[in-house]
Design a protein around this motif. Sequence first.
Motif, PDB file in Angstrom:
ATOM      1  N   ARG A   1       0.800  -1.228   0.000  1.00  0.00           N
ATOM      2  CA  ARG A   1       0.000   0.000   0.000  1.00  0.00           C
ATOM      3  C   ARG A   1       0.829   1.272   0.000  1.00  0.00           C
ATOM      4  N   TYR A   2       1.931   1.291   0.751  1.00  0.00           N
ATOM      5  CA  TYR A   2       2.767   2.484   0.812  1.00  0.00           C
ATOM      6  C   TYR A   2       4.105   2.289   0.101  1.00  0.00           C
ATOM      7  N   GLY A   3       4.211   1.250  -0.706  1.00  0.00           N
ATOM      8  CA  GLY A   3       5.416   1.067  -1.512  1.00  0.00           C
ATOM      9  C   GLY A   3       6.671   0.840  -0.712  1.00  0.00           C
ATOM     10  N   ARG A   4       6.572   0.132   0.390  1.00  0.00           N
ATOM     11  CA  ARG A   4       7.750  -0.075   1.248  1.00  0.00           C
ATOM     12  C   ARG A   4       8.780  -0.984   0.584  1.00  0.00           C
ATOM     13  N   THR A   5       8.332  -1.879  -0.272  1.00  0.00           N
ATOM     14  CA  THR A   5       9.245  -2.706  -1.062  1.00  0.00           C
ATOM     15  C   THR A   5       9.071  -2.343  -2.538  1.00  0.00           C
ATOM     16  N   PRO A   6      10.143  -2.403  -3.316  1.00  0.00           N
ATOM     17  CA  PRO A   6      10.023  -2.102  -4.747  1.00  0.00           C
ATOM     18  C   PRO A   6       9.401  -3.270  -5.501  1.00  0.00           C
ATOM     19  N   VAL A   7       8.608  -2.979  -6.492  1.00  0.00           N
ATOM     20  CA  VAL A   7       8.102  -3.971  -7.443  1.00  0.00           C
ATOM     21  C   VAL A   7       8.292  -3.355  -8.826  1.00  0.00           C
ATOM     22  N   ILE A   8       9.100  -4.019  -9.659  1.00  0.00           N
ATOM     23  CA  ILE A   8       9.622  -3.387 -10.864  1.00  0.00           C
ATOM     24  C   ILE A   8       9.378  -4.296 -12.067  1.00  0.00           C
ATOM     25  N   LEU A   9       8.910  -3.706 -13.159  1.00  0.00           N
ATOM     26  CA  LEU A   9       8.618  -4.453 -14.381  1.00  0.00           C
ATOM     27  C   LEU A   9       9.750  -4.313 -15.380  1.00  0.00           C
ATOM     28  N   GLY A  10      10.043  -5.424 -16.070  1.00  0.00           N
ATOM     29  CA  GLY A  10      11.015  -5.426 -17.151  1.00  0.00           C
ATOM     30  C   GLY A  10      10.430  -6.101 -18.373  1.00  0.00           C
ATOM     31  N   GLU A  11      11.044  -5.879 -19.520  1.00  0.00           N
ATOM     32  CA  GLU A  11      10.546  -6.500 -20.744  1.00  0.00           C
ATOM     33  C   GLU A  11      11.691  -6.805 -21.691  1.00  0.00           C
ATOM     34  N   LYS A  12      11.463  -7.805 -22.544  1.00  0.00           N
ATOM     35  CA  LYS A  12      12.314  -8.117 -23.669  1.00  0.00           C
ATOM     36  C   LYS A  12      11.409  -8.745 -24.728  1.00  0.00           C
ATOM     37  N   PRO A  13      11.877  -8.944 -25.924  1.00  0.00           N
ATOM     38  CA  PRO A  13      10.994  -9.504 -26.953  1.00  0.00           C
ATOM     39  C   PRO A  13      10.350 -10.812 -26.501  1.00  0.00           C
ATOM     40  N   GLY A  14       9.028 -10.828 -26.464  1.00  0.00           N
ATOM     41  CA  GLY A  14       8.296 -12.046 -26.135  1.00  0.00           C
ATOM     42  C   GLY A  14       8.130 -12.330 -24.667  1.00  0.00           C
TER      43      GLY A  14
ATOM     44  N   PRO B   1       2.989   2.946  -5.231  1.00  0.00           N
ATOM     45  CA  PRO B   1       2.445   2.368  -4.002  1.00  0.00           C
ATOM     46  C   PRO B   1       1.000   1.915  -4.186  1.00  0.00           C
ATOM     47  N   GLY B   2       0.741   0.651  -3.867  1.00  0.00           N
ATOM     48  CA  GLY B   2      -0.599   0.110  -3.970  1.00  0.00           C
ATOM     49  C   GLY B   2      -1.046  -0.208  -5.384  1.00  0.00           C
ATOM     50  N   GLU B   3      -0.194  -0.010  -6.360  1.00  0.00           N
ATOM     51  CA  GLU B   3      -0.574  -0.274  -7.753  1.00  0.00           C
ATOM     52  C   GLU B   3      -0.690  -1.779  -8.004  1.00  0.00           C
ATOM     53  N   ILE B   4      -1.661  -2.157  -8.831  1.00  0.00           N
ATOM     54  CA  ILE B   4      -1.864  -3.552  -9.217  1.00  0.00           C
ATOM     55  C   ILE B   4      -1.868  -3.624 -10.737  1.00  0.00           C
ATOM     56  N   VAL B   5      -1.119  -4.584 -11.287  1.00  0.00           N
ATOM     57  CA  VAL B   5      -1.113  -4.796 -12.737  1.00  0.00           C
ATOM     58  C   VAL B   5      -1.363  -6.262 -13.047  1.00  0.00           C
TER      59      VAL B   5
ATOM     60  N   ASP C   1      -1.173   7.958  -3.530  1.00  0.00           N
ATOM     61  CA  ASP C   1      -0.393   9.195  -3.471  1.00  0.00           C
ATOM     62  C   ASP C   1       0.770   9.151  -2.483  1.00  0.00           C
ATOM     63  N   THR C   2       0.736   8.207  -1.535  1.00  0.00           N
ATOM     64  CA  THR C   2       1.737   8.187  -0.466  1.00  0.00           C
ATOM     65  C   THR C   2       2.684   7.015  -0.635  1.00  0.00           C
ATOM     66  N   MET C   3       3.974   7.300  -0.719  1.00  0.00           N
ATOM     67  CA  MET C   3       4.982   6.238  -0.810  1.00  0.00           C
ATOM     68  C   MET C   3       5.968   6.360   0.336  1.00  0.00           C
ATOM     69  N   LYS C   4       6.328   5.209   0.916  1.00  0.00           N
ATOM     70  CA  LYS C   4       7.300   5.144   2.000  1.00  0.00           C
ATOM     71  C   LYS C   4       8.249   3.977   1.755  1.00  0.00           C
ATOM     72  N   LEU C   5       9.027   4.064   0.685  1.00  0.00           N
ATOM     73  CA  LEU C   5       9.981   3.011   0.350  1.00  0.00           C
ATOM     74  C   LEU C   5      11.049   2.916   1.426  1.00  0.00           C
ATOM     75  N   CYS C   6      11.362   1.701   1.851  1.00  0.00           N
ATOM     76  CA  CYS C   6      12.346   1.490   2.910  1.00  0.00           C
ATOM     77  C   CYS C   6      13.715   2.035   2.506  1.00  0.00           C
TER      78      CYS C   6
END
Length: 484
Positions: free
Chosen positions: A173-186, A210-214, A229-234
């Motif tokens: 919810r507050y983005g305390r841990t990073p979640v990161i997307l990457g891409e390559k062909p396919g 923070p709190g985003e769902i994909v 709107d609120t982020m608290k990354l460690c």
Amino acid sequence: MGGFFGVVADHDCVCDIFYGTDYHSHLGTKRGGLAVCDPENGITRRIHDITNAQFRSKFDDDIDKFAGNSGIGIISDYEDQPLIISSRFGNYAIVTVGKINNIGELAEDAFNRGFSHFSESSCGELNPTEIVAMLIGRKPTIVEGIEYAQKVIDGSCSILILIDNKIYAARDRYGRTPVILGEKPGAFAVTMETTAFPNLDYKLKYELGPGEIVEITEKEVIQKRAPGDTMKLCTFFWVYYGYPSSCYEGISAESARYRNGESMAAADADILDGIDSICGIPDSGIAHAIGYSNACHKPYRRSFVKYTPTWPRSFMPQNQAVRDLVARMKLIPVQTEIEGKRMLFCDDSIVRGTQLKDTVVRLYERGAKSVHMRSACPPLAFGCKFLNFSRSRSELDLAARRAIAKLETRELTDDVIREYLEYGTDKYNAMVEEVRKELRLNSLKYQSLEKLIEAIGVEPSKVCTYCWTGRDVEDEAPQIDLKK
């Protein structure tokens, strides 16, 4: 703590899942797990105890048994994951990273609603991931279920769900841990550490807010919930447990540590004539020390080298005796760089101080002339409520708390503790002096919170500093009614 990795591709992606998960091994030492979805045969899962073995060695014999175009993996600090859940949505695999402080309350509420039992446990404790799955199942869709779980959890929880050859990824919810997307062909990948991307040929796509769902499919990434709107990354991702080659919010962990070391050196001009060498406590203290050395033009020397083949990070084991053993055995002294030397060390932090005290004793036993210590962050006075970092039976295990307890006759309320945390005040200096004496150091300084944030280069409002200040956004957050 733990770390996860997931892939959805238009081809078999088992190797990417395997190696991507392995690149999170620095975040946990207890359990490793993989789950792969094959459209014809469903989800295949394996979980192994990695306490005394590396993730790769435990899973080498399993890789040929996996096949599929999507999957998730996790390195966990203590609980079994991934879990396979049978639900109204179908069968799915789930992994989580975070900490649930109100897990007992959530379980009791479930029993009151007629929920009969929880089947997964570790060391007599409820498995947090099963609790999360139970919460998700209360709502008509997975996305609504994740949103509900995030609202009622006191703590933090980032989630990956593997179902029907796609992945739902949710940042806490507050983005305390990073979640990161990457891409390559396919293929698309989701990770906590960008370290996992380069050697697997993924390019960074974007970081979830923070709190985003994909929802991740082989063709696209679909946003299902916009970030809050609120982020608290460690902050500790840059200070300590983030891997040096990773970036968070576009800021390199290694470069931030160099800048932090430079900042600490700028405050030490008065003592540098009495220093022969700058040293780092492996591993995370090294980059801070290199930055310090470069700034003050004193030689960087390795007075300890880490025996990397078998010894993990020493904050992971929950037993203090085991932590101390790991810390001692993994660091091997280099006698020629110690004997007769006046050394200044940089370490990422001083948590309990027990391992550092032993290290200092060993340095004097090997002929060190003087030992100075610089902590790359402020004194830790509050146990982490969000990521299982610095887990202790009592906050008095923390070196700064013990020092304050020696100086105070009043009850150690949070307000009393904070009187000692204002950098440079008489009470702050007295606390630091108590820690210095306990650790038998010639001098001790902590980095100030202001200078640390400045060195990282991140907006101060975007990071969690609870362990140094005892204040956080959730302290003012409204209570959540579990019935809603």
